[in-house]
Design a protein around this motif. Structure first.
Motif, PDB file in Angstrom:
ATOM      1  N   THR A 127       0.823  -1.206   0.000  1.00 11.04           N
ATOM      2  CA  THR A 127       0.000   0.000   0.000  1.00 11.04           C
ATOM      3  C   THR A 127       0.854   1.251   0.000  1.00 11.04           C
ATOM      4  O   THR A 127       1.861   1.324   0.705  1.00 11.04           O
ATOM      5  N   ASP A 141       0.237   3.312 -10.121  1.00  6.60           N
ATOM      6  CA  ASP A 141       1.188   2.615  -9.252  1.00  6.60           C
ATOM      7  C   ASP A 141       1.869   1.482 -10.006  1.00  6.60           C
ATOM      8  O   ASP A 141       1.331   0.936 -10.979  1.00  6.60           O
ATOM      9  N   GLN A 161      -9.370   0.748  -8.108  1.00  2.00           N
ATOM     10  CA  GLN A 161      -8.224   0.726  -9.015  1.00  2.00           C
ATOM     11  C   GLN A 161      -8.536  -0.174 -10.209  1.00  2.00           C
ATOM     12  O   GLN A 161      -9.340  -1.103 -10.096  1.00  2.00           O
ATOM     13  N   SER A 179      -1.305  -0.440 -11.869  1.00  2.14           N
ATOM     14  CA  SER A 179      -2.725  -0.091 -11.937  1.00  2.14           C
ATOM     15  C   SER A 179      -2.895   1.418 -12.010  1.00  2.14           C
ATOM     16  O   SER A 179      -1.947   2.184 -11.818  1.00  2.14           O
ATOM     17  N   THR A 180      -4.126   1.843 -12.264  1.00  2.00           N
ATOM     18  CA  THR A 180      -4.490   3.254 -12.264  1.00  2.00           C
ATOM     19  C   THR A 180      -5.725   3.465 -11.402  1.00  2.00           C
ATOM     20  O   THR A 180      -6.491   2.521 -11.132  1.00  2.00           O
ATOM     21  N   GLN A 181      -5.910   4.718 -11.009  1.00  2.00           N
ATOM     22  CA  GLN A 181      -7.071   5.095 -10.204  1.00  2.00           C
ATOM     23  C   GLN A 181      -7.458   6.533 -10.533  1.00  2.00           C
ATOM     24  O   GLN A 181      -6.573   7.382 -10.727  1.00  2.00           O
ATOM     25  N   MET A 189      -3.285   3.500  -3.106  1.00  2.00           N
ATOM     26  CA  MET A 189      -3.047   2.412  -4.052  1.00  2.00           C
ATOM     27  C   MET A 189      -2.638   1.168  -3.276  1.00  2.00           C
ATOM     28  O   MET A 189      -1.736   1.224  -2.428  1.00  2.00           O
ATOM     29  N   TRP A 191      -2.481  -3.437  -3.163  1.00  2.00           N
ATOM     30  CA  TRP A 191      -2.597  -4.775  -3.739  1.00  2.00           C
ATOM     31  C   TRP A 191      -2.627  -5.788  -2.603  1.00  2.00           C
ATOM     32  O   TRP A 191      -1.779  -5.760  -1.719  1.00  2.00           O
ATOM     33  N   GLY A 204       4.002   4.995  -6.271  1.00  2.00           N
ATOM     34  CA  GLY A 204       2.842   5.692  -6.820  1.00  2.00           C
ATOM     35  C   GLY A 204       3.231   7.065  -7.337  1.00  2.00           C
ATOM     36  O   GLY A 204       4.206   7.666  -6.873  1.00  2.00           O
TER      37      GLY A 204
END
Length: 228
Positions: A127, A141, A161, A179-181, A189, A191, A204
């Motif tokens: 995170t 990220d 995300q 990934s994107t957000q 961000m 996982w 990030g």
């Protein structure tokens, strides 16, 4: 507001470089971000990242948990079409990985801001919270996890995300992902990782929606590294 274009991911065993093909659109105001990873190698760093022979700019390059490396490189207005991304290391690295993403319609004044990194010697989650995120921004990220145990399975992307790329090393000890957000979702961000995970790293960065008056602003790092 930047618009997502494409993502690509690559992996390799022991070598001094990693290369793969990435296709970039011909839309205006393009940007490329490349996340770089290596695990179980020797102490070293990233020497360079290029796309179609053009050098990208280092934004973060750090070593953590002794033999793990991660970094972030960016390139404004990368060449369009199918071209080769090359990551070159200062020394031969094992279990290399790379994730590239391109966007178009970038902020022409401040294309990137607020690089933030985190690492852990835990099972996760991996995170990082990118600061100063507002609606209209895009948060990106690049993350990796490593298992010293029997194996490692694909990670699960966090809420709000969109997973853009993911791959697992062979043998299955390392996961590489990105990934994107949307900025409206706040910039956290995350996982969820395999329960056999031993270490992880995540970087990030924010793609600002509106001009902020400087080409590059804001660096935050929580592991030893350097920002350009």
């Amino acid at each position: 507001m930047a618009t997502f274009d494409a993502a690509s991911v690559a992996k390799s065993g022991t070598a001094t470089s990693l290369s793969w093909s990435h296709t970039t659109s011909a839309d205006a105001d393009r940007i490329m971000l490349v996340g770089c990873f290596a695990a179980a190698g020797v102490i070293g760093s990233i020497s360079s990242v290029t796309y179609n022979g053009v050098g990208a700019t280092e934004r973060y390059d750090a070593q953590y948990e002794t033999f793990h490396l991660h970094g972030l490189y960016t390139l404004v207005d990368p060449d369009s079409g199918s071209n080769t991304v090359v990551i070159t290391w200062s020394a031969s690295q094992d279990q290399q990985g790379g994730v590239a993403m391109t966007f178009y319609g970038r902020n022409t004044t401040t294309p990137f801001a607020d690089v933030t990194a985190a690492t852990g010697a835990t099972t996760g989650p991996a995170t990082v919270t990118v600061p100063n995120v507002v609606s209209g921004d895009i948060v990106v990220d690049f993350a990796t996890s490593y298992s010293y145990g029997a194996g490692n399975s694909a990670a699960t992307v966090g809420a709000n995300q969109t997973s853009r790329a993911a791959d697992i090393s062979s043998p299955a000890f390392v996961v590489y992902m990105g990934s994107t957000q949307a900025g409206a979702d706040g910039g956290v961000m995350s996982w969820t990782l395999d329960t056999d995970t031993s270490t992880w790293g995540i970087i990030g960065v924010r793609l600002p929606a509106a001009a902020a008056g400087a080409e590059w602003q804001g660096f935050m790092g929580v592991v030893t590294g350097a920002a350009a």
